[in-house]
Design a protein around this motif. Structure first.
Motif, mmCIF file in Angstrom:
data_model
loop_
_atom_site.group_PDB
_atom_site.id
_atom_site.type_symbol
_atom_site.label_atom_id
_atom_site.label_comp_id
_atom_site.label_asym_id
_atom_site.label_seq_id
_atom_site.Cartn_x
_atom_site.Cartn_y
_atom_site.Cartn_z
ATOM 1 N N LEU A 151 -0.398 48.836 48.746
ATOM 2 C CA LEU A 151 0.068 47.944 47.691
ATOM 3 C C LEU A 151 0.653 48.738 46.532
ATOM 4 O O LEU A 151 1.779 48.467 46.071
ATOM 5 C CB LEU A 151 -1.097 47.076 47.206
ATOM 6 C CG LEU A 151 -0.862 46.290 45.910
ATOM 7 C CD1 LEU A 151 0.282 45.296 46.081
ATOM 8 C CD2 LEU A 151 -2.138 45.579 45.476
ATOM 9 N N CYS A 152 -0.079 49.737 46.062
ATOM 10 C CA CYS A 152 0.404 50.533 44.927
ATOM 11 C C CYS A 152 1.629 51.352 45.304
ATOM 12 O O CYS A 152 2.537 51.553 44.485
ATOM 13 C CB CYS A 152 -0.710 51.448 44.427
ATOM 14 S SG CYS A 152 -2.092 50.571 43.678
ATOM 15 N N VAL A 212 4.602 49.046 45.087
ATOM 16 C CA VAL A 212 4.955 48.840 43.674
ATOM 17 C C VAL A 212 5.699 50.058 43.149
ATOM 18 O O VAL A 212 6.704 49.939 42.435
ATOM 19 C CB VAL A 212 3.692 48.564 42.841
ATOM 20 C CG1 VAL A 212 4.031 48.547 41.340
ATOM 21 C CG2 VAL A 212 3.052 47.244 43.247
ATOM 22 N N LEU A 220 0.375 49.392 36.150
ATOM 23 C CA LEU A 220 -0.850 49.227 36.920
ATOM 24 C C LEU A 220 -2.126 49.394 36.100
ATOM 25 O O LEU A 220 -3.137 48.760 36.397
ATOM 26 C CB LEU A 220 -0.870 50.215 38.088
ATOM 27 C CG LEU A 220 0.198 50.006 39.158
ATOM 28 C CD1 LEU A 220 0.139 51.121 40.195
ATOM 29 C CD2 LEU A 220 0.053 48.648 39.827
ATOM 30 N N MET A 268 -3.348 40.893 37.859
ATOM 31 C CA MET A 268 -3.018 42.307 37.997
ATOM 32 C C MET A 268 -3.747 42.907 39.203
ATOM 33 O O MET A 268 -4.878 42.520 39.524
ATOM 34 C CB MET A 268 -3.395 43.066 36.726
ATOM 35 C CG MET A 268 -2.759 42.503 35.462
ATOM 36 S SD MET A 268 -0.950 42.419 35.546
ATOM 37 C CE MET A 268 -0.540 44.164 35.593
ATOM 38 N N PRO A 269 -3.142 43.875 39.887
ATOM 39 C CA PRO A 269 -3.772 44.464 41.077
ATOM 40 C C PRO A 269 -5.136 45.086 40.813
ATOM 41 O O PRO A 269 -6.052 44.950 41.635
ATOM 42 C CB PRO A 269 -2.757 45.530 41.522
ATOM 43 C CG PRO A 269 -1.451 45.051 40.998
ATOM 44 C CD PRO A 269 -1.765 44.381 39.701
ATOM 45 N N VAL A 302 -3.166 37.790 44.979
ATOM 46 C CA VAL A 302 -2.551 38.774 44.085
ATOM 47 C C VAL A 302 -2.033 39.961 44.892
ATOM 48 O O VAL A 302 -0.908 40.442 44.667
ATOM 49 C CB VAL A 302 -3.564 39.241 43.017
ATOM 50 C CG1 VAL A 302 -3.024 40.440 42.240
ATOM 51 C CG2 VAL A 302 -3.891 38.098 42.059
ATOM 52 N N TYR A 303 -2.830 40.434 45.825
ATOM 53 C CA TYR A 303 -2.390 41.517 46.697
ATOM 54 C C TYR A 303 -1.082 41.145 47.408
ATOM 55 O O TYR A 303 -0.113 41.919 47.409
ATOM 56 C CB TYR A 303 -3.463 41.791 47.758
ATOM 57 C CG TYR A 303 -4.468 42.856 47.407
ATOM 58 C CD1 TYR A 303 -5.088 42.891 46.160
ATOM 59 C CD2 TYR A 303 -4.827 43.827 48.331
ATOM 60 C CE1 TYR A 303 -6.027 43.859 45.858
ATOM 61 C CE2 TYR A 303 -5.761 44.806 48.036
ATOM 62 C CZ TYR A 303 -6.357 44.815 46.797
ATOM 63 O OH TYR A 303 -7.280 45.787 46.506
ATOM 64 N N TRP A 313 2.078 40.683 44.917
ATOM 65 C CA TRP A 313 2.593 41.946 44.391
ATOM 66 C C TRP A 313 3.318 42.741 45.478
ATOM 67 O O TRP A 313 4.394 43.300 45.224
ATOM 68 C CB TRP A 313 1.461 42.775 43.795
ATOM 69 C CG TRP A 313 1.169 42.443 42.361
ATOM 70 C CD1 TRP A 313 0.431 41.394 41.902
ATOM 71 C CD2 TRP A 313 1.625 43.152 41.205
ATOM 72 N NE1 TRP A 313 0.392 41.407 40.528
ATOM 73 C CE2 TRP A 313 1.110 42.471 40.072
ATOM 74 C CE3 TRP A 313 2.395 44.287 41.011
ATOM 75 C CZ2 TRP A 313 1.359 42.902 38.774
ATOM 76 C CZ3 TRP A 313 2.641 44.727 39.705
ATOM 77 C CH2 TRP A 313 2.136 44.036 38.613
ATOM 78 N N ALA A 317 7.349 43.380 45.399
ATOM 79 C CA ALA A 317 7.793 44.771 45.360
ATOM 80 C C ALA A 317 8.825 45.049 46.451
ATOM 81 O O ALA A 317 9.842 45.713 46.214
ATOM 82 C CB ALA A 317 6.594 45.708 45.521
#
Length: 283
Positions: free
Chosen positions: A183-184, A187, A209, A231-232, A262-263, A266, A270
């Motif tokens: 996920l990050c 992003v 983040l 937010m993640p 949310v996951y 996002w 992205a």
């Protein structure tokens, strides 16, 4: 009479192979991933070891100290929290997001992106290959760090109510932490497509983040709390909570279902941003 031959179009598996080579062609990729993973793992294991020692010492204390003083308060400890120490995983989030951003902005700053698009004019296919490779790698790394952290910390805490994957909330926490890395990274890729500069992209992912959620902490206004819930980092924190403990989730808590949403949102946004930006902006 002369005849011309055209090279066959690149298949998607060829793009995957090319992106795989690009990702691992830099020695820093493996070093950064290893450093981030080992640091996170080490912090969590150390937290479990320290708290195991404290719990063992607490068990050895007499129930009532000499002199008729009231008994010492007993330490209440959540073994699941040792596997997922928030500062350690927040650091790993930044490492992975920065690496994801470098996958995109690195080609632009080096000029390699022109060669890539000359060979493969279909920019969406190029982005899709990048997304697939980065997601696969980060899922593997995330699973290793998350599963390893859980297994080792719970083994250390086995005499102090250490958990197994069969316990409520354990598998969810392992899965959520493993998926936090891809996920990050996604992003970071979106930010790298928007900001084609190393320092600017890294600062932006840190702000997005980690810093932005701090501006929306509090429950005085519902819209502020709901923004933080979206937010993640907040979603991950909710997913790794031990359902057997009362944490006092507050006035506007995020639910487990909302955290998973949310996951998904996002990650989806992205990917869309990366495809649209790379497809429409000049190189």
């Amino acid at each position: 009479m002369t005849t011309t031959t055209t090279a066959p179009a690149a298949r998607f598996r060829h793009l995957l192979a090319a992106e795989w080579i690009k990702l691992w062609s830099l020695r820093s990729t493996a070093l950064v991933l290893a450093a981030g993973a080992l640091t996170t793992f080490g912090i969590c294991v150390n937290a479990a070891r320290v708290n195991a020692d404290r719990l063992a010492h607490q068990a050895e204390l007499p129930p009532e100290p000499p002199g008729g003083k009231p008994p010492m308060p007993q330490m209440v400890y959540d073994p699941l929290g040792a596997a997922y120490v928030s500062p350690a995983w927040a650091l790993l989030m930044i490492v992975v997001a920065a690496l994801g951003a470098s996958v995109v902005f690195g080609e632009y700053t080096s000029g390699l992106i022109r060669t890539t698009f000359a060979a493969v004019p279909d920019r969406r296919a190029v982005v899709a290959a990048k997304v697939a490779v980065v997601t696969g790698v980060m899922c593997a790394v995330g699973a290793a760090v998350s599963g390893g952290s859980f297994g080792v910390t719970q083994a250390i805490l086995r005499d102090h109510h250490g958990m197994s994957l069969a316990d409520p909330g354990a598998l969810r926490a392992v899965t959520a932490s493993a998926l936090l890395l891809p996920l990050c990274a996604l992003v970071g890729m979106a930010v790298g497509a928007l900001i084609r500069h190393a320092a600017g992209a890294v600062v932006t992912v840190i702000g997005l983040l980690l810093v932005v959620p701090q501006f929306f902490s509090g429950e005085r206004y519902r819209w502020v709390a709901e923004t933080e819930n979206a937010m993640p980092l907040t979603a991950w924190t909710r997913l790794v909570l031990n359902p057997g403990r009362d944490y006092g989730l507050g006035k506007y808590p995020v639910t487990v279902t909302e955290a998973w949403c949310v996951y998904g949102v996002w990650a989806g946004v992205a990917v869309v941003v990366g495809v649209l930006v790379v497809g429409r902006r000049d190189v």
